[in-house]
Design an enzyme around this catalytic site. Structure first.
Site, PDB file in Angstrom:
ATOM      1  N   ASP A 387       0.820  -1.225   0.000  1.00 48.66           N
ATOM      2  CA  ASP A 387       0.000   0.000   0.000  1.00 48.66           C
ATOM      3  C   ASP A 387       0.851   1.271   0.000  1.00 48.66           C
ATOM      4  O   ASP A 387       0.485   2.262  -0.630  1.00 48.66           O
ATOM      5  CB  ASP A 387      -0.896   0.046   1.244  1.00 48.66           C
ATOM      6  CG  ASP A 387      -1.915  -1.082   1.244  1.00 48.66           C
ATOM      7  OD1 ASP A 387      -2.183  -1.637   0.165  1.00 48.66           O
ATOM      8  OD2 ASP A 387      -2.434  -1.405   2.336  1.00 48.66           O
TER       9      ASP A 387
HETATM   10  P1  NAP Z   1       0.840  -3.948   3.120  1.00 47.06           P
HETATM   11  O1  NAP Z   1       0.239  -2.980   2.174  1.00 47.06           O
HETATM   12  O2  NAP Z   1      -0.030  -4.526   4.159  1.00 47.06           O
HETATM   13  O3  NAP Z   1       1.482  -5.109   2.231  1.00 47.06           O
HETATM   14  C1  NAP Z   1       2.272  -6.093   2.778  1.00 47.06           C
HETATM   15  C2  NAP Z   1       2.667  -7.055   1.692  1.00 47.06           C
HETATM   16  O4  NAP Z   1       3.633  -7.943   2.226  1.00 47.06           O
HETATM   17  C3  NAP Z   1       1.520  -7.911   1.189  1.00 47.06           C
HETATM   18  O5  NAP Z   1       1.049  -7.452  -0.052  1.00 47.06           O
HETATM   19  C4  NAP Z   1       2.100  -9.326   1.149  1.00 47.06           C
HETATM   20  O6  NAP Z   1       1.983  -9.852  -0.181  1.00 47.06           O
HETATM   21  C5  NAP Z   1       3.563  -9.134   1.492  1.00 47.06           C
HETATM   22  N1  NAP Z   1       4.071 -10.223   2.348  1.00 47.06           N
HETATM   23  C6  NAP Z   1       3.496 -10.771   3.416  1.00 47.06           C
HETATM   24  N2  NAP Z   1       4.253 -11.742   3.909  1.00 47.06           N
HETATM   25  C7  NAP Z   1       5.352 -11.821   3.127  1.00 47.06           C
HETATM   26  C8  NAP Z   1       6.511 -12.634   3.114  1.00 47.06           C
HETATM   27  N3  NAP Z   1       6.707 -13.613   4.027  1.00 47.06           N
HETATM   28  N4  NAP Z   1       7.441 -12.417   2.149  1.00 47.06           N
HETATM   29  C9  NAP Z   1       7.251 -11.457   1.226  1.00 47.06           C
HETATM   30  N5  NAP Z   1       6.179 -10.655   1.171  1.00 47.06           N
HETATM   31  C10 NAP Z   1       5.231 -10.837   2.122  1.00 47.06           C
HETATM   32  O7  NAP Z   1       2.100  -3.336   3.868  1.00 47.06           O
HETATM   33  P2  NAP Z   1       2.695  -1.868   3.859  1.00 47.06           P
HETATM   34  O8  NAP Z   1       3.033  -1.462   2.456  1.00 47.06           O
HETATM   35  O9  NAP Z   1       3.745  -1.891   4.898  1.00 47.06           O
HETATM   36  O10 NAP Z   1       1.491  -0.941   4.305  1.00 47.06           O
HETATM   37  C11 NAP Z   1       0.982  -0.922   5.633  1.00 47.06           C
HETATM   38  C12 NAP Z   1      -0.532  -0.881   5.631  1.00 47.06           C
HETATM   39  O11 NAP Z   1      -1.011  -0.921   6.997  1.00 47.06           O
HETATM   40  C13 NAP Z   1      -1.077   0.403   5.018  1.00 47.06           C
HETATM   41  O12 NAP Z   1      -2.304   0.154   4.383  1.00 47.06           O
HETATM   42  C14 NAP Z   1      -1.291   1.271   6.245  1.00 47.06           C
HETATM   43  O13 NAP Z   1      -2.234   2.310   6.043  1.00 47.06           O
HETATM   44  C15 NAP Z   1      -1.803   0.234   7.226  1.00 47.06           C
HETATM   45  N6  NAP Z   1      -1.668   0.793   8.582  1.00 47.06           N
HETATM   46  C16 NAP Z   1      -0.451   0.837   9.174  1.00 47.06           C
HETATM   47  C17 NAP Z   1      -0.321   1.488  10.382  1.00 47.06           C
HETATM   48  C18 NAP Z   1       1.012   1.638  11.064  1.00 47.06           C
HETATM   49  O14 NAP Z   1       1.042   2.260  12.108  1.00 47.06           O
HETATM   50  N7  NAP Z   1       2.086   1.131  10.495  1.00 47.06           N
HETATM   51  C19 NAP Z   1      -1.417   2.039  11.014  1.00 47.06           C
HETATM   52  C20 NAP Z   1      -2.655   1.952  10.383  1.00 47.06           C
HETATM   53  C21 NAP Z   1      -2.755   1.317   9.169  1.00 47.06           C
HETATM   54  P3  NAP Z   1       1.979 -11.452  -0.414  1.00 47.06           P
HETATM   55  O15 NAP Z   1       0.915 -12.008   0.454  1.00 47.06           O
HETATM   56  O16 NAP Z   1       1.729 -11.601  -1.862  1.00 47.06           O
HETATM   57  O17 NAP Z   1       3.326 -11.947  -0.035  1.00 47.06           O
END
Ligand code: NAP
Length: 464
Positions: A387
């Site tokens: 994301d």
């Molecule tokens: P993300 O959008 O959740 O994507 C994580 C990706 O990691 C997934 O598409 C997954 O694809 C891949 N993945 C999972 N396990 C894996 C593995 N073992 N090896 C390789 N790839 C793997 O993560 P992000 O880009 O870090 O974004 C964070 C999200 O959380 C955002 O939407 C954000 O708004 C939300 N959020 C975060 C917080 C915070 O405080 N950090 C707070 C509120 C909301 P596959 O399954 O295809 O592997």
């Protein structure tokens, strides 16, 4: 003032100083560990001071409670994996809030009818916030743990019925403050607040749970501060207020990083309709490359920016990533890390993992510091992030993440995306980046892929 009372005041003063200093040091990864230790010391001093209180009749139950709490704390701290930290935090807020509510209820039970109105105001707020934070945090925990569906659970007229329920709780609280003898109304208020916590959090999607947890943290802090007023305990007032303010600031920071308002997070049922709209930009085909092909690309480049995301945490790839950046560094390649404020599942998630792996702080850049550099970067390696690098946030007005600031990884000359499949990230939407001509997918577990990159590059170095 008797000597014991003076010692308590002194202990609370020192504890308050340590809490404030601890919070200050927590704001930088270089000093965060020291800040945590100072806050721990402050808590130990505050507890020791409280044990000197002459109101304590017997230490039996205090010792039993402390033993159970310590054992539970050790178990939770030792066995909770890093990826489960958000739900662990939700659980500890639930316990803190339950403690505040239970202290308030027992206080009311013991002296309810005779409390002065000032104390009754504090007690009413304490029990109301404590009760709704307890059930709200338990629902947040269950959603993050997968015990409840992560999608928003909504019904028609939900926001209106929640507002009516809140109005009922406030009315009952005011009633009890004006008529402290009205025990039935007091217990109805407790029941309504417990129900409100559940209904308030159910319609919020798991993706927004970290913001909700920070907000509930703030409520738990305020409940603690109110307990301090009700019991005339200064350290509870100070610690509760610090907790309340920092929780609120954290939720505002997270909302800003996602370009959303707190109202949208709380009442917007985000994640309910995952379609990204007609201009989603997810057409064409994706290009998958082998680890050897990717290593070939890396071997010939001069600059790399690593973009870590939640997948790096899942696969625990941080040490392998550090090894890879060392291998790249040995080849004279400039390596930087770009960290998005909401990458992962909690604030600072990536910073903690990179620090654990020993990545130097001066290689880690915030989004604003590094976003302008991407067009000059040879290869952006996106490791388990999704994301936070989705250009739909910039281009697609119909996307639920439209307006969220993202890392401009798509603007690098080449992009390597490491993930296991085409599955979406937490927002549940497709990623335009994967279909762009400069993007290559390397499918597989992130740790395995990164380890293979390093091995292939070492092989090349030996062969040269
Ligand atoms: P993300 O959008 O959740 O994507 C994580 C990706 O990691 C997934 O598409 C997954 O694809 C891949 N993945 C999972 N396990 C894996 C593995 N073992 N090896 C390789 N790839 C793997 O993560 P992000 O880009 O870090 O974004 C964070 C999200 O959380 C955002 O939407 C954000 O708004 C939300 N959020 C975060 C917080 C915070 O405080 N950090 C707070 C509120 C909301 P596959 O399954 O295809 O592997």
């Amino acid at each position: 003032m008797p000597q014991a009372a003076q010692a308590i005041e002194l202990a609370y003063f020192v504890a308050a100083l340590l809490f404030i200093l601890g919070l200050k040091l927590l704001s930088s990864p270089t000093s965060a560990r020291r800040g945590m230790h100072l806050a721990e010391l402050g808590m130990a001093i505050a507890i020791a001071g409280t044990l000197l209180d002459h109101h304590i009749v017997t230490f039996t139950w205090i010792i039993v409670g402390a033993a159970i709490g310590t054992a539970a704390g050790i178990v939770i701290a030792v066995w909770t994996p890093m990826t489960a930290m958000p739900q662990r935090t939700a659980l500890s807020h639930a316990f803190g809030a339950a403690a505040a509510a239970l202290v308030g209820v027992s206080h009311y039970y013991a002296e309810g009818g005779h409390l002065p109105s000032g104390a009754m105001v504090a007690l009413g707020i304490e029990v109301m916030l404590g009760s709704l934070t307890f059930t709200g945090s338990m629902v947040a925990f269950a959603k993050l743990q997968g015990w409840l569906p992560g999608v928003p659970m909504t019904f028609k007229g939900q926001n209106v019925s929640n507002l009516l329920l809140l109005a009922g709780i406030v009315t009952a609280t005011v009633w009890v403050i004006a008529n402290p003898q009205a025990a039935v109304v007091f217990y109805i208020m407790v029941g309504l607040a417990l129900g409100f916590g559940v209904l308030f959090v159910l319609p919020i999607g798991a993706a927004d749970m970290p913001v909700v947890i920070a907000l509930l943290n703030s409520y738990a802090g305020l409940a603690g501060a109110a307990t301090g007023f009700a019991l005339d305990n200064k350290i509870l007032v100070i610690a509760g207020t610090l907790d309340g303010a920092s929780g609120l600031i954290l939720s505002i920071i997270m909302c800003k990083a996602m370009n959303r308002s707190i109202a949208n997070v709380l009442f917007g049922a985000f994640g309910k309709t995952p379609e990204a709209g007609p201009d989603a930009g997810v057409h064409g085909s994706v290009r998958a490359v082998s680890t050897d092909q990717a290593a070939e690309l890396l071997a010939g480049c001069e600059s790399v920016v690593v973009v870590p995301g939640y997948g790096m945490a899942v696969s625990q790839a941080q040490h392998a990533v550090k090894d890879l950046s060392d291998v790249l560094g040995e080849r004279g390649i400039d390596v930087k890390y770009a960290v998005h404020p909401v990458a992962g599942r909690m604030p600072g998630h990536m910073n903690v993992l990179l620090a654990e792996a020993g990545v130097p702080y001066d290689q880690i850049y915030d989004m604003d510091q590094i976003n302008g550099d991407f067009p000059r970067v040879d290869v952006a390696i996106v490791i388990g992030a999704n994301d936070v690098v989705n250009p739909a946030a910039r281009n697609n007005k119909a996307s639920p993440i439209y307006g969220m600031p993202i890392l401009n990884a798509d603007k690098a000359k080449s992009v390597l995306v490491l993930k296991r499949s085409m599955a979406p990230g937490f927002a549940g939407i497709e990623n335009e980046l994967f279909y762009m001509p400069n993007c290559m997918m390397v499918f597989g577990d992130a740790r395995k892929t990164v380890t293979e990159f390093s091995a292939a590059l070492k092989q090349k170095a030996k062969a040269a």
